[in-house]
Design a protein around this motif. Sequence first.
Motif, PDB file in Angstrom:
ATOM      1  N   UNK A 172       0.834  -1.202   0.000  1.00  0.00           N
ATOM      2  CA  UNK A 172       0.000   0.000   0.000  1.00  0.00           C
ATOM      3  C   UNK A 172       0.868   1.252   0.000  1.00  0.00           C
ATOM      4  N   UNK A 173       1.938   1.226   0.789  1.00  0.00           N
ATOM      5  CA  UNK A 173       2.854   2.364   0.861  1.00  0.00           C
ATOM      6  C   UNK A 173       3.488   2.632  -0.506  1.00  0.00           C
ATOM      7  N   UNK A 174       3.953   1.556  -1.144  1.00  0.00           N
ATOM      8  CA  UNK A 174       4.620   1.702  -2.440  1.00  0.00           C
ATOM      9  C   UNK A 174       3.639   2.178  -3.506  1.00  0.00           C
ATOM     10  N   UNK A 175       2.441   1.597  -3.538  1.00  0.00           N
ATOM     11  CA  UNK A 175       1.465   1.956  -4.569  1.00  0.00           C
ATOM     12  C   UNK A 175       1.027   3.411  -4.460  1.00  0.00           C
ATOM     13  N   UNK A 218       3.471   5.753 -12.277  1.00  0.00           N
ATOM     14  CA  UNK A 218       4.109   5.520 -13.575  1.00  0.00           C
ATOM     15  C   UNK A 218       5.254   6.492 -13.823  1.00  0.00           C
ATOM     16  N   UNK A 219       5.121   7.735 -13.288  1.00  0.00           N
ATOM     17  CA  UNK A 219       6.172   8.721 -13.502  1.00  0.00           C
ATOM     18  C   UNK A 219       7.477   8.291 -12.839  1.00  0.00           C
ATOM     19  N   UNK A 220       7.372   7.751 -11.637  1.00  0.00           N
ATOM     20  CA  UNK A 220       8.566   7.297 -10.926  1.00  0.00           C
ATOM     21  C   UNK A 220       9.184   6.097 -11.630  1.00  0.00           C
ATOM     22  N   UNK A 221       8.327   5.170 -12.074  1.00  0.00           N
ATOM     23  CA  UNK A 221       8.820   3.980 -12.774  1.00  0.00           C
ATOM     24  C   UNK A 221       9.504   4.380 -14.080  1.00  0.00           C
ATOM     25  N   UNK A 222       8.900   5.322 -14.802  1.00  0.00           N
ATOM     26  CA  UNK A 222       9.500   5.780 -16.060  1.00  0.00           C
ATOM     27  C   UNK A 222      10.859   6.435 -15.806  1.00  0.00           C
ATOM     28  N   UNK A 237      14.458   5.133 -17.165  1.00  0.00           N
ATOM     29  CA  UNK A 237      15.322   6.035 -17.932  1.00  0.00           C
ATOM     30  C   UNK A 237      16.686   6.156 -17.262  1.00  0.00           C
ATOM     31  N   UNK A 238      16.686   6.235 -15.928  1.00  0.00           N
ATOM     32  CA  UNK A 238      17.942   6.315 -15.192  1.00  0.00           C
ATOM     33  C   UNK A 238      18.764   5.051 -15.351  1.00  0.00           C
ATOM     34  N   UNK A 239      18.093   3.907 -15.309  1.00  0.00           N
ATOM     35  CA  UNK A 239      18.787   2.632 -15.505  1.00  0.00           C
ATOM     36  C   UNK A 239      19.418   2.567 -16.892  1.00  0.00           C
TER      37      UNK A 239
END
Length: 333
Positions: free
Chosen positions: A182-185, A190-194, A198-200
Motif C-alpha cells: 500500500x505504501x509503495x502503490x 508511472x512517472x517514478x517507474x518511467x 530512464x535512469x537505468x
Amino acid sequence: MKVVAVLFALVAVSVADICNDIEGGRAKATAIKDLAATGIDSLMGDCYPNGDAFSALLNSEACSALFYQGTCYGLKTAAKYADVDVVSYDMLRRGVSDVQALGNVACANVEACYNEVFDAVSDCAAADDGFIEGVIDRATEMYKARAEQALAEFGEQNDNTIAGRLVNIAMKRFTDIDSLRAFVSQRVGDDVIDDAMAGYQAAKEAAAAFCDSGCVDQTGKFLKRLFSSMNKGRCVDATMFCGACQRNAEVFLGRRANSIPCCLQDVVEQAIAGAQYVADTYGDRAANAESFLRDAFADRPDLIAQAEAAAAAAREQFECVSSVYQENKSSCA
C-alpha cells in the motif's frame, strides 16, 4: 571496440585474481556461495532454468567470475580495515589496484550475467502466472523466520540511537506485506517507474562507454597518482577533504599532466545531471519525508541535532570536493 575492451579485461583478470591475496580465499568464497545458493533456491521455488536449480546460474562463467572476485574483494577489504581508526589516502592508493581488478571483471561479465539471470526469471514468470507472487511470499516468510525478531530486538535495545529509532519506525509502519504494498502503490506511480527505467538505461549506456574506452585502467592510474600526491603534510584523514587534503588535490590537479581523464569526467557529469534532476523533480517528496522524520523524532531533539550535524558535515565535505572538481575540469571534446 567492445570486444577489444572485454579482451583487455580478461587479460587483466587472469593476472589479478583477488582471491589469491587471501589465505584460503577461494574456499571461503565458495562457502559463502553455497550458503547464498541455499537461500536463492528457497526464494525462487520451482523455478529451474535450463533444468537445474536457479542457483546454478552462479556457476556460469560470467556470474561465477563476478561472485568470486566481488566476494574476495569484500573479504580482503574487511580484513584490511578491521582495526583501522583513521583511513589515509595512502591506504586508499594501495587499494586502487583491487578496485581496478574488480572493475575489469565487472566490465567483462556484468552484462552477460545480468542477461542470464533476467532471462531465467522471465522464463519462470512466463511459465507460471503466480511466480512473482510466490517469490514475494517466500521472501516474506524468510524475513519473518530469520530477521524480524533480530530487528525488533535491535530496535528495542537501541531506540536512543538514530538507527534504532528508524528500525522501530519502519517495523511499526510496515507490519505485513500488504502495508508495504500500500505504501509503495501510493508513492510509486508511472512517472517514478518511467524515471527509474530512464535512469537505468542512462547508467547502462554510461557504464558501457566507460568500459569500452578502457576507462577502468585510466581511472585507476589517475587515482593512484592523485591519492599519492594528497597523502602529504596535514592530510592524514581521508574522510576530511576540506583543508589540507583539498589544498593538496588542488596542487596536483593544477598541473597540466594531471588532468582528469575525459572518460571519467563524462561519468561524473552524467551523475551530477542525474542527481540534479532527482533533486528538482522529487524535492517536495524529500521535504515531506524529512518532515515526517522530524515528527517521529520530536521527543529526541538530541538525535535530531546529531543528524543535522552529520548532514552539515557531509555537505561541507561535498562542497569542498565539488569546488575542486569544478575548478579543475578537463577540456574534453
